[in-house]
Design a protein around this motif. Structure first.
Motif, mmCIF file in Angstrom:
data_model
loop_
_atom_site.group_PDB
_atom_site.id
_atom_site.type_symbol
_atom_site.label_atom_id
_atom_site.label_comp_id
_atom_site.label_asym_id
_atom_site.label_seq_id
_atom_site.Cartn_x
_atom_site.Cartn_y
_atom_site.Cartn_z
ATOM 1 N N ILE A 1 0.831 -1.207 0.000
ATOM 2 C CA ILE A 1 0.000 0.000 0.000
ATOM 3 C C ILE A 1 0.861 1.251 0.000
ATOM 4 C CG2 ILE A 1 -1.745 1.311 1.255
ATOM 5 C CD1 ILE A 1 -2.834 -1.178 -0.051
ATOM 6 N N ALA A 2 2.005 1.218 0.692
ATOM 7 C CA ALA A 2 2.872 2.396 0.769
ATOM 8 C C ALA A 2 3.367 2.821 -0.603
ATOM 9 C CB ALA A 2 4.053 2.112 1.700
ATOM 10 N N VAL A 3 3.830 1.865 -1.411
ATOM 11 C CA VAL A 3 4.348 2.234 -2.730
ATOM 12 C C VAL A 3 3.222 2.610 -3.681
ATOM 13 C CG1 VAL A 3 6.505 0.945 -2.524
ATOM 14 C CG2 VAL A 3 4.465 -0.216 -3.385
ATOM 15 N N VAL A 4 2.024 2.066 -3.452
ATOM 16 C CA VAL A 4 0.877 2.477 -4.266
ATOM 17 C C VAL A 4 0.533 3.943 -3.985
ATOM 18 C CG1 VAL A 4 -1.592 2.145 -4.645
ATOM 19 C CG2 VAL A 4 -0.080 0.163 -4.537
ATOM 20 N N LEU A 5 0.490 4.326 -2.724
ATOM 21 C CA LEU A 5 0.168 5.706 -2.357
ATOM 22 C C LEU A 5 1.252 6.687 -2.799
ATOM 23 C CD1 LEU A 5 -1.317 5.334 1.252
ATOM 24 C CD2 LEU A 5 -2.543 5.699 -0.895
ATOM 25 N N GLN A 6 2.482 6.211 -2.893
ATOM 26 C CA GLN A 6 3.583 7.081 -3.316
ATOM 27 C C GLN A 6 3.344 7.658 -4.712
ATOM 28 O OE1 GLN A 6 7.392 5.101 -3.386
ATOM 29 N NE2 GLN A 6 8.179 6.531 -4.920
ATOM 30 N N ILE A 7 2.689 6.909 -5.585
ATOM 31 C CA ILE A 7 2.531 7.335 -6.983
ATOM 32 C C ILE A 7 1.628 8.563 -7.108
ATOM 33 C CG2 ILE A 7 1.685 6.618 -9.255
ATOM 34 C CD1 ILE A 7 2.691 3.791 -8.589
ATOM 35 N N PRO A 8 0.389 8.551 -6.597
ATOM 36 C CA PRO A 8 -0.419 9.791 -6.688
ATOM 37 C C PRO A 8 0.184 10.934 -5.881
ATOM 38 C CG PRO A 8 -1.536 8.146 -5.326
ATOM 39 C CD PRO A 8 -0.394 7.450 -5.992
ATOM 40 N N ALA A 9 0.845 10.628 -4.764
ATOM 41 C CA ALA A 9 1.493 11.687 -3.992
ATOM 42 C C ALA A 9 2.599 12.347 -4.809
ATOM 43 C CB ALA A 9 2.062 11.124 -2.692
ATOM 44 N N GLY A 10 3.321 11.546 -5.590
ATOM 45 C CA GLY A 10 4.374 12.090 -6.446
ATOM 46 C C GLY A 10 3.828 13.033 -7.499
ATOM 47 N N TRP A 11 2.697 12.685 -8.101
ATOM 48 C CA TRP A 11 2.101 13.573 -9.103
ATOM 49 C C TRP A 11 1.558 14.847 -8.465
ATOM 50 C CZ3 TRP A 11 3.746 13.266 -13.615
ATOM 51 C CH2 TRP A 11 3.989 12.050 -14.242
ATOM 52 N N GLY A 12 1.073 14.731 -7.239
ATOM 53 C CA GLY A 12 0.637 15.937 -6.541
ATOM 54 C C GLY A 12 1.793 16.897 -6.301
ATOM 55 N N LEU A 13 2.958 16.354 -5.913
ATOM 56 C CA LEU A 13 4.144 17.194 -5.726
ATOM 57 C C LEU A 13 4.628 17.759 -7.056
ATOM 58 C CD1 LEU A 13 6.353 18.296 -3.861
ATOM 59 C CD2 LEU A 13 7.602 16.144 -4.209
ATOM 60 N N GLN A 14 4.535 16.971 -8.106
ATOM 61 C CA GLN A 14 4.948 17.454 -9.434
ATOM 62 C C GLN A 14 4.099 18.640 -9.874
ATOM 63 O OE1 GLN A 14 2.852 16.864 -12.385
ATOM 64 N NE2 GLN A 14 4.262 17.990 -13.708
ATOM 65 N N TRP A 15 2.833 18.648 -9.533
ATOM 66 C CA TRP A 15 1.950 19.770 -9.878
ATOM 67 C C TRP A 15 2.480 21.067 -9.280
ATOM 68 C CZ3 TRP A 15 -1.171 23.078 -6.954
ATOM 69 C CH2 TRP A 15 -2.117 23.811 -7.674
ATOM 70 N N ILE A 16 3.093 20.969 -8.107
ATOM 71 C CA ILE A 16 3.688 22.143 -7.460
ATOM 72 C C ILE A 16 5.023 22.504 -8.104
ATOM 73 C CG2 ILE A 16 4.673 23.015 -5.301
ATOM 74 C CD1 ILE A 16 2.625 21.275 -3.809
ATOM 75 N N LEU A 17 5.904 21.510 -8.294
ATOM 76 C CA LEU A 17 7.271 21.771 -8.735
ATOM 77 C C LEU A 17 7.355 22.271 -10.177
ATOM 78 C CD1 LEU A 17 9.149 18.741 -7.124
ATOM 79 C CD2 LEU A 17 8.968 21.094 -6.278
ATOM 80 N N ASP A 18 6.366 21.956 -11.009
ATOM 81 C CA ASP A 18 6.386 22.414 -12.401
ATOM 82 C C ASP A 18 5.224 23.357 -12.712
ATOM 83 O OD1 ASP A 18 8.675 21.056 -12.990
ATOM 84 O OD2 ASP A 18 7.701 19.339 -13.920
ATOM 85 N N ARG A 19 4.656 23.974 -11.712
ATOM 86 C CA ARG A 19 3.527 24.886 -11.921
ATOM 87 C C ARG A 19 4.007 26.111 -12.692
ATOM 88 N NH1 ARG A 19 -1.561 25.371 -10.619
ATOM 89 N NH2 ARG A 19 -2.512 27.323 -9.929
ATOM 90 N N PRO A 20 3.510 26.325 -13.925
ATOM 91 C CA PRO A 20 4.075 27.364 -14.791
ATOM 92 C C PRO A 20 3.846 28.797 -14.328
ATOM 93 C CG PRO A 20 2.114 26.390 -15.794
ATOM 94 C CD PRO A 20 2.431 25.556 -14.593
ATOM 95 N N CYS A 21 2.813 29.030 -13.543
ATOM 96 C CA CYS A 21 2.522 30.403 -13.134
ATOM 97 C C CYS A 21 3.372 30.857 -11.941
ATOM 98 C CB CYS A 21 1.035 30.566 -12.819
ATOM 99 S SG CYS A 21 0.439 29.486 -11.505
ATOM 100 N N TRP A 22 4.183 29.952 -11.394
ATOM 101 C CA TRP A 22 5.081 30.307 -10.298
ATOM 102 C C TRP A 22 6.521 30.280 -10.774
ATOM 103 C CZ3 TRP A 22 2.827 26.388 -6.191
ATOM 104 C CH2 TRP A 22 1.560 26.841 -5.790
ATOM 105 N N GLY A 23 7.371 31.102 -10.168
ATOM 106 C CA GLY A 23 8.798 31.034 -10.439
ATOM 107 C C GLY A 23 9.402 29.784 -9.820
ATOM 108 N N ARG A 24 10.590 29.416 -10.279
ATOM 109 C CA ARG A 24 11.201 28.183 -9.784
ATOM 110 C C ARG A 24 11.511 28.255 -8.289
ATOM 111 N NH1 ARG A 24 15.732 25.147 -13.023
ATOM 112 N NH2 ARG A 24 16.890 27.091 -12.877
ATOM 113 N N ARG A 25 11.909 29.416 -7.810
ATOM 114 C CA ARG A 25 12.206 29.543 -6.393
ATOM 115 C C ARG A 25 10.950 29.284 -5.558
ATOM 116 N NH1 ARG A 25 14.760 34.960 -5.434
ATOM 117 N NH2 ARG A 25 16.610 33.822 -6.149
ATOM 118 N N LYS A 26 9.836 29.877 -5.950
ATOM 119 C CA LYS A 26 8.590 29.692 -5.215
ATOM 120 C C LYS A 26 8.150 28.237 -5.253
ATOM 121 C CE LYS A 26 3.828 31.441 -4.941
ATOM 122 N NZ LYS A 26 2.849 32.408 -5.518
ATOM 123 N N ARG A 27 8.255 27.628 -6.434
ATOM 124 C CA ARG A 27 7.879 26.220 -6.565
ATOM 125 C C ARG A 27 8.715 25.340 -5.635
ATOM 126 N NH1 ARG A 27 8.895 25.262 -12.618
ATOM 127 N NH2 ARG A 27 9.132 27.469 -12.992
#
Length: 486
Positions: A270-296
């Motif tokens: 279950i832990a590795v299954v939950l890691q996958i959607p959590a990773g995409w949630g973090l990716q939404w923050i880290l590559d959010r185009p309307c924010w600068g890289r520092r803010k992301r």
């Protein structure tokens, strides 16, 4: 590039190369994680100690193979380096199977340094592809793909024993079909690694070359590798690197101490299954185009750091009365009421600590675009990580109290979090394309915005990579040859 805005499906695209690299990691390291969480080595009285000693040896060698493995990658190329690295995991799994069947320790002890070398080769290659191949706007996505495909390997490795052990509620060893399945998957993954290409042979969707990374002599590579240890920014990240996989040692040990086999199997799956959607949630923050890289980077760091600190404080509270010299008479089963809060804490610890890898890759990729520098940065990250894991395995093998182990991990995470906040504020910029780093090819859409052409920039890159101004008159010819080869 978002989750629903996929790039072109081409073999020679950097995106597809990252997919291949991630599948190789899933077939090797992903399986390794699943197997260790199950307490591989069987139900023998000394199996846990043998596995801990083997893994401590593995991680000790891993430190050196990763720290200086960038030179190997630059000489052999990503395909051969990945293939050799993955196949060493076959040796490791075979050794645990052998020990489970015979009780003889020689083969497992010999397999430790072998996989230590191979693990460095696998993760240097994968980290290099995930940080050097993407554009700046895609760094979070590539890191997420890599870590999620590793998690996918652990999902596959976790579901097999869950199915096999679904009707077993005793503390038993790992069945033989599990070992066989893992070995077959690892062999296939190693052969898949041969499909990886050097960056100058790849093109982005806009037609630009991914990077120019010309081969250098062995002495030049070693010297470059040694010089990276004098980089103050890299040294500042050491505390963040050190605890990055200590949770694997700790969680696997507590899991084996407190829970029966089917409960351990369920938790790890279950832990590795939950890691996958959590990773995409973090990716939404880290590559959010309307924010600068520092803010992301700072927001992503906060999102991961808060649950990490909470998880390890909770772990210290939970294990404060555990006596490692006295095993529980009845290991916890998934049908018991106590299992509920154990489940929640295991998920919190596992997912947040896995997402820490995404943060590390993002910050490394945000600090430079240089292919050669990223090779060594990623290598040192995996090397220091391996050193931390080796220390943790060593301490765990002598049965240090769980509360002390958790407290030490929390300390390093806390210092690493502070270091990343400092780097995010002081050193992360919205772009590094203006630095004209050696080997970096700026995407065409960025060049067009600057009023430059691809040929002009590639000429500069090749001239710098080949030795500087004395070769300036041949720069255009070399650029043309580079593009033709790509």
């Amino acid at each position: 590039m978002g989750l629903l805005n996929l790039p072109q499906l081409r073999y020679r695209s950097p995106w597809m190369q990252n997919i291949i690299s991630g599948l190789c990691v899933g077939a090797s390291a992903g399986m390794y994680v699943a197997l260790n969480l199950l307490g591989a080595g069987g139900g023998r009285p000394d199996s846990a100690q043998v596995v801990q000693v083997v893994n401590a040896t593995l991680c000790s060698v891993w430190f050196f193979s990763s720290s200086f493995g960038g030179s190997i990658l630059n000489k052999l190329g990503p395909g051969i380096t990945m293939c050799i690295g993955v196949q060493t995991y076959v040796v490791y799994v075979g050794s645990l199977w052998y020990y489970d069947e015979t009780g003889k320790k020689g083969y497992p002890y010999a397999a430790g340094p072998i996989i230590g070398i191979g693990a460095g080769m696998v993760f240097i290659t994968a980290g290099y592809v995930a940080t050097a191949y993407p554009e700046e706007r895609e760094k979070g996505t590539y890191a997420t793909i890599l870590m999620n495909l590793q998690a996918l390997g652990s999902v596959v490795g976790g579901i097999i024993p869950v199915i096999i052990n679904r009707n077993t509620d005793t503390a038993a060893g790992v069945p033989r079909p599990v070992y066989i399945s893992f070995i077959v998957i690892m062999i296939i993954g190693g052969l898949l690694g041969l499909l990886l290409l050097r960056p100058q042979k790849l093109r982005r969707d806009d037609g630009s070359v991914v990077a120019v990374n010309p081969a250098r002599g062995a002495w030049e590579e070693l010297k470059s590798n040694l010089l990276v240890f004098s980089d103050p920014i890299l040294l500042m990240m050491f505390p963040a690197f050190f605890p990055a996989e200590c949770f694997l040692v700790y969680s696997g040990s507590v899991n084996a101490y407190h829970n029966n086999l089917r409960a351990r199997s369920l938790l790890s799956f279950i832990a590795v299954v939950l890691q996958i959607p959590a990773g995409w949630g973090l990716q939404w923050i880290l590559d959010r185009p309307c924010w600068g890289r520092r803010k992301r980077g700072l927001i992503g760091l906060t999102v991961v750091a808060v649950p990490i600190v909470a998880a390890w404080v909770w772990e210290m509270i939970r294990t404060r009365k555990y006596d490692r010299n006295t095993l529980p008479t009845h290991p916890t089963d998934w049908e018991e009421g106590e299992f509920g809060w154990i489940f929640v804490l295991f998920m919190l610890t596992w997912v947040s600590c896995q997402l820490w890898h995404n943060i590390v890759y993002y910050y490394i990729g945000a600090l430079t675009n240089s292919p050669q520098k990223l090779t060594h940065y990623v290598g040192v990250f995996r090397g220091v990580l391996g050193a931390g894991e080796a220390v943790c395995f060593g301490l765990d093998s002598i049965k240090i109290p769980f509360i002390s182990e958790a407290g030490g991990v929390l300390l390093f995470y806390s210092v690493g979090i502070a270091a990343f906040y400092y780097l995010g504020v002081r050193h992360v910029k919205d772009t590094n394309y203006d630095r004209q780093e050696v080997g970096v090819v700026v995407p065409n859409h960025v060049l067009h915005g600057e009023g430059l052409t691809e040929g002009q920039r590639v000429e500069d890159i090749v001239r710098a990579a080949e030795g500087g101004e004395e070769k300036k008159e041949h720069g255009g010819e070399k650029a043309q040859r580079t593009l033709e080869k790509a």
